[in-house]
Enzyme design. Structure first.
Site, PDB file in Angstrom:
ATOM      1  N   VAL A   1     -20.895  -0.427  -4.987  1.00  0.00           N
ATOM      2  CA  VAL A   1     -21.014  -1.865  -4.603  1.00  0.00           C
ATOM      3  C   VAL A   1     -22.306  -2.435  -4.499  1.00  0.00           C
ATOM      4  CG1 VAL A   1     -20.148  -3.986  -3.404  1.00  0.00           C
ATOM      5  CG2 VAL A   1     -18.514  -2.015  -3.996  1.00  0.00           C
TER       6      VAL A   1
ATOM      7  N   GLY B   1     -23.969   2.393  -2.661  1.00  0.00           N
ATOM      8  CA  GLY B   1     -23.005   2.847  -3.631  1.00  0.00           C
ATOM      9  C   GLY B   1     -22.711   2.124  -4.808  1.00  0.00           C
TER      10      GLY B   1
ATOM     11  N   LYS C   1       0.888  -1.303   0.005  1.00  0.00           N
ATOM     12  CA  LYS C   1       0.000   0.127  -0.068  1.00  0.00           C
ATOM     13  C   LYS C   1       0.723   1.156  -0.133  1.00  0.00           C
ATOM     14  CE  LYS C   1      -4.460   1.141   0.323  1.00  0.00           C
ATOM     15  NZ  LYS C   1      -5.633   0.306  -0.245  1.00  0.00           N
TER      16      LYS C   1
ATOM     17  N   GLY D   1     -25.830   1.133   2.467  1.00  0.00           N
ATOM     18  CA  GLY D   1     -25.053   1.796   1.592  1.00  0.00           C
ATOM     19  C   GLY D   1     -25.258   1.431   0.066  1.00  0.00           C
TER      20      GLY D   1
HETATM   21  P1  NAD Z   1     -19.347   4.291  -2.601  1.00  0.00           P
HETATM   22  O1  NAD Z   1     -18.740   5.379  -1.929  1.00  0.00           O
HETATM   23  O2  NAD Z   1     -19.871   4.041  -4.035  1.00  0.00           O
HETATM   24  O3  NAD Z   1     -20.682   3.973  -1.515  1.00  0.00           O
HETATM   25  C1  NAD Z   1     -20.891   4.107  -0.355  1.00  0.00           C
HETATM   26  C2  NAD Z   1     -22.156   4.209   0.115  1.00  0.00           C
HETATM   27  O4  NAD Z   1     -22.576   4.630   1.327  1.00  0.00           O
HETATM   28  C3  NAD Z   1     -22.544   5.686  -0.574  1.00  0.00           C
HETATM   29  O5  NAD Z   1     -23.944   5.621  -1.152  1.00  0.00           O
HETATM   30  C4  NAD Z   1     -22.943   6.612   0.677  1.00  0.00           C
HETATM   31  O6  NAD Z   1     -24.112   7.393   0.790  1.00  0.00           O
HETATM   32  C5  NAD Z   1     -23.308   5.390   1.593  1.00  0.00           C
HETATM   33  N1  NAD Z   1     -23.235   5.770   2.964  1.00  0.00           N
HETATM   34  C6  NAD Z   1     -22.069   6.102   3.654  1.00  0.00           C
HETATM   35  N2  NAD Z   1     -22.385   6.122   5.127  1.00  0.00           N
HETATM   36  C7  NAD Z   1     -23.544   5.319   5.418  1.00  0.00           C
HETATM   37  C8  NAD Z   1     -24.311   5.347   6.297  1.00  0.00           C
HETATM   38  N3  NAD Z   1     -24.028   5.730   7.808  1.00  0.00           N
HETATM   39  N4  NAD Z   1     -25.448   4.733   6.687  1.00  0.00           N
HETATM   40  C9  NAD Z   1     -25.900   4.292   5.437  1.00  0.00           C
HETATM   41  N5  NAD Z   1     -25.222   4.686   3.969  1.00  0.00           N
HETATM   42  C10 NAD Z   1     -23.967   5.317   3.983  1.00  0.00           C
HETATM   43  O7  NAD Z   1     -18.528   2.938  -2.080  1.00  0.00           O
HETATM   44  P2  NAD Z   1     -18.321   1.542  -2.835  1.00  0.00           P
HETATM   45  O8  NAD Z   1     -17.233   1.625  -3.713  1.00  0.00           O
HETATM   46  O9  NAD Z   1     -19.720   0.947  -2.916  1.00  0.00           O
HETATM   47  O10 NAD Z   1     -17.777   0.757  -1.359  1.00  0.00           O
HETATM   48  C11 NAD Z   1     -18.484   0.275  -0.422  1.00  0.00           C
HETATM   49  C12 NAD Z   1     -17.678  -0.086   0.516  1.00  0.00           C
HETATM   50  O11 NAD Z   1     -16.890  -1.302   0.030  1.00  0.00           O
HETATM   51  C13 NAD Z   1     -16.712   0.569   1.168  1.00  0.00           C
HETATM   52  O12 NAD Z   1     -16.288   0.332   2.502  1.00  0.00           O
HETATM   53  C14 NAD Z   1     -15.260   0.077   0.349  1.00  0.00           C
HETATM   54  O13 NAD Z   1     -14.039   0.502   0.989  1.00  0.00           O
HETATM   55  C15 NAD Z   1     -15.450  -1.228   0.229  1.00  0.00           C
HETATM   56  N6  NAD Z   1     -14.851  -2.005  -0.914  1.00  0.00           N
HETATM   57  C16 NAD Z   1     -15.450  -1.479  -2.209  1.00  0.00           C
HETATM   58  C17 NAD Z   1     -14.570  -2.153  -3.292  1.00  0.00           C
HETATM   59  C18 NAD Z   1     -14.793  -1.743  -4.630  1.00  0.00           C
HETATM   60  O14 NAD Z   1     -14.922  -2.504  -5.579  1.00  0.00           O
HETATM   61  N7  NAD Z   1     -15.587  -0.457  -4.828  1.00  0.00           N
HETATM   62  C19 NAD Z   1     -13.953  -3.207  -3.228  1.00  0.00           C
HETATM   63  C20 NAD Z   1     -13.688  -3.684  -1.710  1.00  0.00           C
HETATM   64  C21 NAD Z   1     -14.323  -3.084  -0.876  1.00  0.00           C
END
Ligand code: NAD
Length: 364
Positions: free
Chosen positions: A184, A182, A80, A180
């Site tokens: 994922v 988002g 990292k 969430g």
């Molecule tokens: P993102 O930023 O696209 O989505 C996160 C969502 O969570 C947003 O819609 C936000 O409004 C919502 N959110 C934030 N705080 C909240 C709360 N307290 N209550 C309810 N909703 C809340 O992120 P992502 O890329 O979808 O990733 C989601 C999680 O998965 C993160 O922890 C990320 O580190 C992990 N992750 C993602 C990936 C990837 O491929 N994107 C891979 C491994 C791990």
């Protein structure tokens, strides 16, 4: 902080400090373990309160990458990088390219990727100075957004957990709460809707909730009330640390399976609390590895179908973790950590045996 004793206790091989006052770069690259392959992990650009905080973060995150790669069956090590400073204030083409030069200088021991505070455009600058970059956009020949592959892995890990609890992997009519929506969470909602799950979701964004309600017929839950919602499966896909001593006693679910990194506030105490509550926890770093599998596939020349096929490994791996946890009388989180360590040790022993036989051949 005594850096060397930290490196010894966490098992780091190399920590590289990089600076260039001319462009305002202060960066730390941590290479945790390269037994299985080059250390891969994103670069995080963050206004850390202190250099010590940045160091702790990069040490912790790089170690996590080793475990994630090892448990996912990938030939990758853990690494990292962090760049210290406010990206809005100090980010520039020169700074990013200088960082790329430092990555290049490591000769492929560390491969970088996008993380918090770093955009696709920034990765293009880094790529100008080094080939040791992955997770590039599709128009640059890369794998693009990994989130749909991550969601697929979470979906499979969830099915494995549900099979462990009920004997069936079908999620039809199963009540699932996604925290969430988002990148994922939304992709996961789509997969689960297709399977006929009964969906609930919470998000801070009303827009996301409205969209998902319309597309996938899910029922919204208030962001403050998620842990009181009676469901079969809770899927944290927002942020880390949400499984802790305050929330776990309230949970009303049989399984937890989500994408968020570091869901357990305390890896040991909180995984034990979940076992005591009779809740089966699918380790986050195992079932959210689809994104890493996706960028790993990019290193070989990207093919989305191959990335998805590889991600299917998560189903079996999750079941194996539950079995190991049961047999050894430990939590699934600890079982996943141990299986990852055992794979690293086994491959390391294999390499030693191979070099001994090469030596015997050459000296015969
Ligand atoms: P993102 O930023 O696209 O989505 C996160 C969502 O969570 C947003 O819609 C936000 O409004 C919502 N959110 C934030 N705080 C909240 C709360 N307290 N209550 C309810 N909703 C809340 O992120 P992502 O890329 O979808 O990733 C989601 C999680 O998965 C993160 O922890 C990320 O580190 C992990 N992750 C993602 C990936 C990837 O491929 N994107 C891979 C491994 C791990």
């Amino acid at each position: 902080m005594n850096l060397f004793s930290q490196m010894v206790s966490l098992g780091h091989q190399q920590v590289v400090f990089c600076q260039d006052e001319g462009v305002g770069l202060k960066s730390i690259i941590a290479i945790h373990d390269t037994t299985l392959g080059p250390a891969l992990g994103g670069v995080r650009f963050w206004p850390y309160a202190s250099e010590e905080e940045a160091l702790i973060d990069v040490l912790r995150l790089s170690r996590g990458m080793t475990y994630k790669a090892a448990i996912s069956g990938l030939n990758l090590g853990g690494g990292k990088a962090v760049i210290i400073g406010d990206p809005l204030q100090i980010k520039s083409e020169a700074l990013l390219r200088r960082f790329g030069q430092f990555v290049e200088g490591l000769g492929g021991h560390y491969i970088t990727a996008e993380d918090m505070g770093v955009s696709v455009k920034d990765m293009e600058f880094i790529r100008m100075e080094t080939a040791y970059v992955t997770g590039l956009p599709e128009e640059m020949g890369g794998s693009g957004d990994p989130s749909p592959v991550t969601a697929y892995g979470v979906y499979l890990g969830m099915k494995a957990a549900w099979k462990k609890v009920t004997g069936t992997e079908s999620l039809r009519a199963v009540k699932i709460l996604i925290q969430g929506l988002g990148k994922v969470g939304m992709a996961l909602a789509k997969l689960l809707h297709k399977e006929g799950a009964s969906l609930y979701a919470t998000d801070l964004s009303a827009r996301q909730l409205e969209y998902a309600q319309k597309e996938y017929g899910l029922q919204p839950v208030s962001p403050d009330a998620w842990y009181n919602q009676p469901v079969d499966i809770f899927s944290p896909c927002a942020r880390g640390g949400i499984l802790n001593k305050d929330t776990i006693p309230h949970l009303r679910c049989a399984v937890i399976a989500g994408s968020a990194n570091n869901q357990l506030a305390d890896e040991v105490e909180d995984s034990l609390r979940l076992v005591d509550r009779g809740i089966l926890y699918a380790p986050d770093f195992l079932i959210n590895a689809g994104g890493l599998i996706n960028v790993y596939t990019e290193l070989e020349g990207y093919n989305r179908n191959r990335a998805l096929a590889r991600t299917e490994y998560i189903y079996e791996a999750t079941l194996r973790v539950f079995t190991a946890a049961e047999q050894r009388g430990i939590t699934p989180h600890e079982a996943a950590m141990r299986l990852a360590e055992e794979r690293i040790r086994a491959i390391s022993a294999l390499r030693s045996r191979a070099s001994i036989s090469m030596f015997s051949l050459s000296s015969a």
